[in-house]
Motif scaffolding. Structure first.
Motif: not given
Length: 345
Positions: A230-233, A254-257, A259-264
């Motif tokens: 939820x923090x990443x969201x 099961x971390x989806x990386x 969003x970190x990449x696309x949202x910089x």
């Protein structure tokens, strides 16, 4: 060597019953160090963890508990140029504050403003420097940005909320576990602008609503695993998250990386006690210049306030730490909540 009284731990660690006031050697200041006669010290979560054997003491630091204090300069070591005997100060240390005297590097002391009591001054260093480092140095919060502060009713949380407002944040959303805590955080001068009960509400959805779908630029997190997704969201593009703890766990499966990449996104871990004296002194110098004069105590004058939950004699303070082990400086829904302080009497 001259003796002094200090709060010691039988067998080096253990339950609250292992704390006792005994005699140990009074420290002697070496080059660049100042000996301070302690008037009051603050109790922090790390003290509880250290007593239980779960928090490593930095190399060279005192094994006596306590990292923040206020008091009078008692003696100067060689090469000290910043202080005089009798100066009223408060400061940060790697340990040793649960005692009558403490050695401290001259760069880790701050002049005590006359409008602050000894207790109020002792409540500032650990909470406010941690919050300042997380929000300003690492989070780089700017005017009109949006901020999310977890554990909003903790000591660091209360400090971070006020600092964000003073630095011009457009909104500050605080999370807490009860409506009483949220009501208090919303009612504080320069308090939170929005509150979310993380047990019953989705804080990611709430901050999206608050920010018209954009998300927040800065997240201050103490919780870790349970809040990660939820923090990443919650973060906007180019958002920054400073992690101060992992209270819910340190492994996120099961971390989806992507969003970190696309949202910089930029994710920064933050500790203070383990940093070098030089780093801490530099941080304190900037904090002293920009923030200290803005902090008030019970009089409420000034844009930032330190909140004292309880002040008591030093052994009673140790017992209070065990009773309030869920948070060092916490709000329990009442306006007299805040830091727990031990007075050396």
């Amino acid at each position: 060597m001259a003796p002094m009284r200090a709060v010691l731990i039988k067998d080096g660690k253990g339950p609250i019953e292992n704390l006792f006031i005994g005699e140990t050697e009074k420290p002697v200041p070496s080059s660049g160090q100042v000996l301070v006669k302690i008037k009051a010290f603050g109790l922090n979560r790390m003290d509880l963890s250290q007593r239980q054997g779960g928090y490593p003491v930095p190399p060279g630091a005192s094994t006596i508990l306590g990292v923040e204090f206020s008091g009078l300069v008692s003696e100067l070591g060689p090469d000290v140029t910043s202080w005089n005997v009798g100066d009223e100060v408060f400061g940060l240390a790697g340990g040793g504050a649960y005692a009558e005297y403490i050695n401290c590097h001259q760069g880790l002391l701050i002049p005590k403003p006359s409008h602050l009591s000894w207790v109020e001054a002792a409540s500032i260093p650990e909470n406010f420097l941690t919050a300042y480092q997380a929000l300003i140095k690492y989070g780089e919060v700017e005017k009109n940005e949006d901020v999310l502060v977890h554990a909003g009713a903790s000591g660091v949380g209360v400090a971070a909320i006020q600092l964000a407002r003073v630095f011009g944040a457009r909104s500050v959303t605080a999370t807490a576990s009860t409506q009483e805590k949220l009501d208090w955080l919303l009612s504080m001068p320069n308090g939170a602008t929005h509150g979310v009960n993380y047990k019953s509400q989705d804080f990611a959805e709430e901050v999206k609503s608050t920010t018209n779908g954009k998300g927040v630029e800065v997240v201050i997190d103490f919780v870790g695993q349970s809040h990660w997704t939820k923090n990443i969201e919650s973060l906007a593009k180019d958002g920054r998250m400073t992690m101060l703890g992992v209270m819910s766990g340190n492994v996120v499966p099961s971390v989806d990386l992507l969003p970190i990449l696309y949202k910089r996104l930029r994710i920064q871990g933050s500790t203070l006690r383990s940093r070098s004296v030089e780093y801490q002194a530099e941080l304190i110098a900037v904090f002293k210049r920009d923030i200290v004069d803005k902090i008030s105590g019970a009089d409420g004058v000034g844009p930032i306030r330190t909140w004292i939950h309880k002040g008591s004699s030093w052994m009673e303070a140790g017992l209070s730490l065990d009773r309030h082990s869920t948070s060092t400086a916490r709000d329990d829904g009442k306006q007299n909540s805040g830091k727990i302080i031990g007075e050396v009497v």
